[in-house]
Design a protein around this motif. Sequence first.
Motif, PDB file in Angstrom:
ATOM      1  N   PHE A 122       4.053  -1.187   2.940  1.00 49.84           N
ATOM      2  CA  PHE A 122       3.071  -0.224   3.772  1.00 49.84           C
ATOM      3  C   PHE A 122       3.074  -0.875   5.466  1.00 49.84           C
ATOM      4  O   PHE A 122       2.940   0.180   6.221  1.00 49.84           O
ATOM      5  CB  PHE A 122       1.652  -0.344   3.320  1.00 49.84           C
ATOM      6  CG  PHE A 122       1.532   0.603   2.073  1.00 49.84           C
ATOM      7  CD1 PHE A 122       1.122   1.868   2.427  1.00 49.84           C
ATOM      8  CD2 PHE A 122       1.466   0.283   0.784  1.00 49.84           C
ATOM      9  CE1 PHE A 122       1.081   2.983   1.596  1.00 49.84           C
ATOM     10  CE2 PHE A 122       1.260   1.225  -0.383  1.00 49.84           C
ATOM     11  CZ  PHE A 122       1.025   2.687   0.124  1.00 49.84           C
ATOM     12  N   ILE A 123       3.167  -2.399   5.301  1.00 53.28           N
ATOM     13  CA  ILE A 123       3.058  -2.804   6.731  1.00 53.28           C
ATOM     14  C   ILE A 123       4.243  -2.333   7.706  1.00 53.28           C
ATOM     15  O   ILE A 123       4.125  -1.939   8.828  1.00 53.28           O
ATOM     16  CB  ILE A 123       2.916  -4.207   6.806  1.00 53.28           C
ATOM     17  CG1 ILE A 123       1.470  -4.717   6.407  1.00 53.28           C
ATOM     18  CG2 ILE A 123       3.134  -5.011   7.961  1.00 53.28           C
ATOM     19  CD1 ILE A 123       1.339  -6.103   5.831  1.00 53.28           C
ATOM     20  N   MET A 124       5.514  -2.252   6.998  1.00 50.55           N
ATOM     21  CA  MET A 124       6.653  -2.218   7.647  1.00 50.55           C
ATOM     22  C   MET A 124       6.636  -0.336   7.985  1.00 50.55           C
ATOM     23  O   MET A 124       7.094  -0.182   8.965  1.00 50.55           O
ATOM     24  CB  MET A 124       8.043  -2.571   6.998  1.00 50.55           C
ATOM     25  CG  MET A 124       7.923  -3.881   6.657  1.00 50.55           C
ATOM     26  SD  MET A 124       9.501  -4.473   5.740  1.00 50.55           S
ATOM     27  CE  MET A 124      10.771  -3.703   6.876  1.00 50.55           C
ATOM     28  N   ASN A 125       5.883   0.313   7.095  1.00 55.33           N
ATOM     29  CA  ASN A 125       6.119   1.554   7.330  1.00 55.33           C
ATOM     30  C   ASN A 125       5.192   1.975   8.303  1.00 55.33           C
ATOM     31  O   ASN A 125       5.197   3.099   9.331  1.00 55.33           O
ATOM     32  CB  ASN A 125       5.719   2.329   6.116  1.00 55.33           C
ATOM     33  CG  ASN A 125       5.499   3.912   6.241  1.00 55.33           C
ATOM     34  OD1 ASN A 125       6.439   4.568   6.554  1.00 55.33           O
ATOM     35  ND2 ASN A 125       4.486   4.500   6.176  1.00 55.33           N
ATOM     36  N   SER A 126       3.982   1.449   8.645  1.00 57.51           N
ATOM     37  CA  SER A 126       2.930   1.428   9.513  1.00 57.51           C
ATOM     38  C   SER A 126       3.468   1.194  11.047  1.00 57.51           C
ATOM     39  O   SER A 126       3.066   1.719  11.891  1.00 57.51           O
ATOM     40  CB  SER A 126       1.629   0.844   9.258  1.00 57.51           C
ATOM     41  OG  SER A 126       0.912   1.325   8.210  1.00 57.51           O
ATOM     42  N   LEU A 127       4.149  -0.073  11.025  1.00 56.25           N
ATOM     43  CA  LEU A 127       4.899  -0.536  12.225  1.00 56.25           C
ATOM     44  C   LEU A 127       5.895   0.481  12.876  1.00 56.25           C
ATOM     45  O   LEU A 127       5.912   0.825  14.039  1.00 56.25           O
ATOM     46  CB  LEU A 127       5.590  -1.842  11.992  1.00 56.25           C
ATOM     47  CG  LEU A 127       4.579  -3.235  11.926  1.00 56.25           C
ATOM     48  CD1 LEU A 127       5.314  -4.352  11.848  1.00 56.25           C
ATOM     49  CD2 LEU A 127       3.886  -3.281  13.526  1.00 56.25           C
ATOM     50  N   LEU A 164      -7.535  -6.905  -5.118  1.00 57.71           N
ATOM     51  CA  LEU A 164      -8.839  -6.388  -5.670  1.00 57.71           C
ATOM     52  C   LEU A 164      -8.929  -5.133  -6.289  1.00 57.71           C
ATOM     53  O   LEU A 164      -8.982  -4.756  -7.467  1.00 57.71           O
ATOM     54  CB  LEU A 164     -10.072  -6.521  -4.675  1.00 57.71           C
ATOM     55  CG  LEU A 164     -11.260  -6.201  -5.264  1.00 57.71           C
ATOM     56  CD1 LEU A 164     -11.710  -7.116  -6.585  1.00 57.71           C
ATOM     57  CD2 LEU A 164     -12.425  -6.348  -4.312  1.00 57.71           C
ATOM     58  N   THR A 165      -8.269  -3.977  -5.506  1.00 60.59           N
ATOM     59  CA  THR A 165      -8.196  -2.931  -5.694  1.00 60.59           C
ATOM     60  C   THR A 165      -6.963  -2.137  -6.142  1.00 60.59           C
ATOM     61  O   THR A 165      -7.142  -1.002  -6.828  1.00 60.59           O
ATOM     62  CB  THR A 165      -8.780  -1.839  -4.377  1.00 60.59           C
ATOM     63  OG1 THR A 165      -7.629  -1.951  -3.621  1.00 60.59           O
ATOM     64  CG2 THR A 165     -10.057  -2.133  -3.956  1.00 60.59           C
ATOM     65  N   ARG A 166      -5.867  -2.761  -5.982  1.00 62.75           N
ATOM     66  CA  ARG A 166      -4.320  -2.485  -6.530  1.00 62.75           C
ATOM     67  C   ARG A 166      -3.992  -1.275  -5.750  1.00 62.75           C
ATOM     68  O   ARG A 166      -3.197  -0.601  -6.155  1.00 62.75           O
ATOM     69  CB  ARG A 166      -4.383  -2.180  -7.886  1.00 62.75           C
ATOM     70  CG  ARG A 166      -4.569  -3.591  -8.490  1.00 62.75           C
ATOM     71  CD  ARG A 166      -4.246  -3.543 -10.105  1.00 62.75           C
ATOM     72  NE  ARG A 166      -4.737  -4.684 -10.861  1.00 62.75           N
ATOM     73  CZ  ARG A 166      -4.702  -4.782 -12.084  1.00 62.75           C
ATOM     74  NH1 ARG A 166      -4.230  -3.412 -12.985  1.00 62.75           N
ATOM     75  NH2 ARG A 166      -4.959  -6.023 -12.772  1.00 62.75           N
ATOM     76  N   PHE A 167      -4.546  -1.016  -4.522  1.00 55.20           N
ATOM     77  CA  PHE A 167      -4.110   0.169  -3.489  1.00 55.20           C
ATOM     78  C   PHE A 167      -4.148  -0.250  -2.203  1.00 55.20           C
ATOM     79  O   PHE A 167      -5.292  -0.886  -1.851  1.00 55.20           O
ATOM     80  CB  PHE A 167      -4.623   1.519  -4.202  1.00 55.20           C
ATOM     81  CG  PHE A 167      -6.077   1.565  -3.345  1.00 55.20           C
ATOM     82  CD1 PHE A 167      -6.064   2.439  -2.363  1.00 55.20           C
ATOM     83  CD2 PHE A 167      -7.330   1.095  -4.185  1.00 55.20           C
ATOM     84  CE1 PHE A 167      -7.381   2.758  -1.749  1.00 55.20           C
ATOM     85  CE2 PHE A 167      -8.431   1.485  -3.491  1.00 55.20           C
ATOM     86  CZ  PHE A 167      -8.522   2.230  -2.232  1.00 55.20           C
ATOM     87  N   THR A 168      -3.516   0.553  -1.393  1.00 48.32           N
ATOM     88  CA  THR A 168      -3.996   0.497   0.194  1.00 48.32           C
ATOM     89  C   THR A 168      -3.350   1.812   0.485  1.00 48.32           C
ATOM     90  O   THR A 168      -2.529   2.488  -0.113  1.00 48.32           O
ATOM     91  CB  THR A 168      -3.354  -0.685   0.762  1.00 48.32           C
ATOM     92  OG1 THR A 168      -3.937  -0.894   2.196  1.00 48.32           O
ATOM     93  CG2 THR A 168      -1.911  -0.886   0.710  1.00 48.32           C
ATOM     94  N   THR A 169      -3.547   2.261   1.844  1.00 46.99           N
ATOM     95  CA  THR A 169      -2.630   3.059   2.517  1.00 46.99           C
ATOM     96  C   THR A 169      -2.271   2.401   3.959  1.00 46.99           C
ATOM     97  O   THR A 169      -2.842   1.605   4.474  1.00 46.99           O
ATOM     98  CB  THR A 169      -3.759   4.084   2.718  1.00 46.99           C
ATOM     99  OG1 THR A 169      -4.814   3.789   3.690  1.00 46.99           O
ATOM    100  CG2 THR A 169      -4.555   4.742   1.434  1.00 46.99           C
ATOM    101  N   GLY A 170      -1.436   3.317   4.511  1.00 43.08           N
ATOM    102  CA  GLY A 170      -1.140   3.002   5.966  1.00 43.08           C
ATOM    103  C   GLY A 170      -1.956   2.868   6.894  1.00 43.08           C
ATOM    104  O   GLY A 170      -2.002   1.887   7.771  1.00 43.08           O
ATOM    105  N   ARG A 171      -3.285   3.684   6.607  1.00 37.35           N
ATOM    106  CA  ARG A 171      -4.354   3.504   7.559  1.00 37.35           C
ATOM    107  C   ARG A 171      -5.036   2.284   7.362  1.00 37.35           C
ATOM    108  O   ARG A 171      -5.492   1.618   8.689  1.00 37.35           O
ATOM    109  CB  ARG A 171      -5.398   4.534   7.177  1.00 37.35           C
ATOM    110  CG  ARG A 171      -6.022   5.158   8.504  1.00 37.35           C
ATOM    111  CD  ARG A 171      -6.847   6.517   8.145  1.00 37.35           C
ATOM    112  NE  ARG A 171      -7.959   6.084   7.139  1.00 37.35           N
ATOM    113  CZ  ARG A 171      -8.387   7.159   6.246  1.00 37.35           C
ATOM    114  NH1 ARG A 171      -7.643   8.378   6.070  1.00 37.35           N
ATOM    115  NH2 ARG A 171      -9.547   6.820   5.421  1.00 37.35           N
ATOM    116  N   TYR A 172      -5.167   1.537   6.410  1.00 38.66           N
ATOM    117  CA  TYR A 172      -5.868   0.538   6.129  1.00 38.66           C
ATOM    118  C   TYR A 172      -4.980  -0.780   6.860  1.00 38.66           C
ATOM    119  O   TYR A 172      -5.429  -1.860   6.974  1.00 38.66           O
ATOM    120  CB  TYR A 172      -5.972   0.084   4.570  1.00 38.66           C
ATOM    121  CG  TYR A 172      -7.012   1.079   4.167  1.00 38.66           C
ATOM    122  CD1 TYR A 172      -7.835   1.693   4.712  1.00 38.66           C
ATOM    123  CD2 TYR A 172      -7.247   0.921   2.750  1.00 38.66           C
ATOM    124  CE1 TYR A 172      -8.696   2.637   4.111  1.00 38.66           C
ATOM    125  CE2 TYR A 172      -8.082   1.757   2.037  1.00 38.66           C
ATOM    126  CZ  TYR A 172      -8.953   2.568   2.671  1.00 38.66           C
ATOM    127  OH  TYR A 172      -9.690   3.521   2.175  1.00 38.66           O
TER     128      TYR A 172
END
Length: 508
Positions: free
Chosen positions: A296-301, A345-353
Amino acid sequence: MMHQDAMPTISGIGRIRWITVIISLLLSWLALTLNDQPNHDAYQYVRAAEMALQSGISDAYAHYQWAHYSLLLAGTHVLTGLDMFAAAHLLNALLFALLSVSFVNLVAAATPSRRVVWLSALIILIYPALNEIRPLIVRDTGFLAFSLLAMLQLLRYWQTFRLRHGIFFTLACLMAAMFRPEAIAFWFVAPLALLANQSQSPAARWQALGLITGISVLIAVSVTAIVAALGQIDLTQLLRSFAGIYQPFANNIAQLLGDNTYELSRAVFGDYAAQFVDHNTHFFLLFGLLGLLLVFIMNSLGLAATPLLIYGVVKKLHRLPTGAATVFLGWSLTALVILVGFILLTRFTTGRYTLMFCLTLLLWLPFVVDRAWNLAAANNRRNTFLRIVIFLALFSAIDAHVSFGSSKAHLDTATIWLQQNTRAEAPLVTNEIRVAYNSQRVAEYDTVEREIDTSQITEAQPGSIIAVSLRRSFSALVEEQLESGELRLLQQFPTERGGDFLIMEKDF
């Protein structure tokens, strides 16, 4: 207290700032022109804003726990006379402009080079992950904008130890926390970077940290006391509701520690293999989640920034003045810890986060590009380097504004048909939040979900209007009831992709 000299003012910095603001506003207009479909979250914010105006602030917070953004939205609506969605887009356009100019100012505070500052303006304005959320109505924009502003004030406080920058830092953090509560972590953790200021004596460092912490506590306590005195917001209930959001995820931590993993082992590895690997499943889960976060981090960058930043680290082109490096690194590490804690904690994230973390990494990019430019020129490869940079810049500029999603214009057409050809008093069941809002027939429109419970169709009152985009979860039921006569098809609207939108009536 002794002061450390800040970076000299760059000639023409005012022009760079104004150009950044103007282009940012134009990009927000362009994004809205290309995609005017409100995102799902937008209806929640609008609903809370409407409740604040109609029944009071207390009801708005009872409906949505962190409703500060909705109050700003309501205020913008009242001041401008615009409808809620137009007011939200205006507010977000201004916040994007603040975010962009704060990014430029952060880079300018770390360098005397005009070229680096111009590069920072270009980078933030073409950053795909940021431009992709320009048409969205989300509170993240305010959080990011005021967080960057707070980081700027912290850097200036590091450089000068002037009281006003400590006050501005606290106020910016307070505003960021109005949008997202995780800003509180930056508020109280980021100032620890002051202790690494080797240009000052240990006593001066602790004094600076104590001063900014004292200001923060004073302002936080004052705001809490004022809110409590006004009696419009039940702070205890607000905190309880906020904690209740994450309470269901508590069991996830137990599995990461190796407890209650057998069912997970069976689901991933099968019954036989689970007997042998169950005691190691939590490592599989931990590294899997961290790997997902990295993606997700690489995708957001983005495809342009990621290789350039890696190149900069390998070639050691990323070095910054000590103050800027320490503040940037401290902020990025805090953001990373929050990200890791959230996904575990939640086992999910999004690019926005991931944007807060990615924006702090992006602060190094103008310096990397500038130094790579000089390195290429020294090796007689300037033209090749410029071609690569121009290609990456064009790719980034275009990438965020090209949408592969299908048009939702048929929903507007369907809503008009629905209003003109069905009884206004008939109950409406729909799985399209846009139809629920625009038809003005669903009071709690913000609770509408694409996947509806089949009981909403089977238990609907006779004469009810069922207006739905067909989904796999209930398409068989709809077809069955149409064949049996329990539902009567009134109109069908084809879509570019996915199931058609049907307007039906429940048989009397």
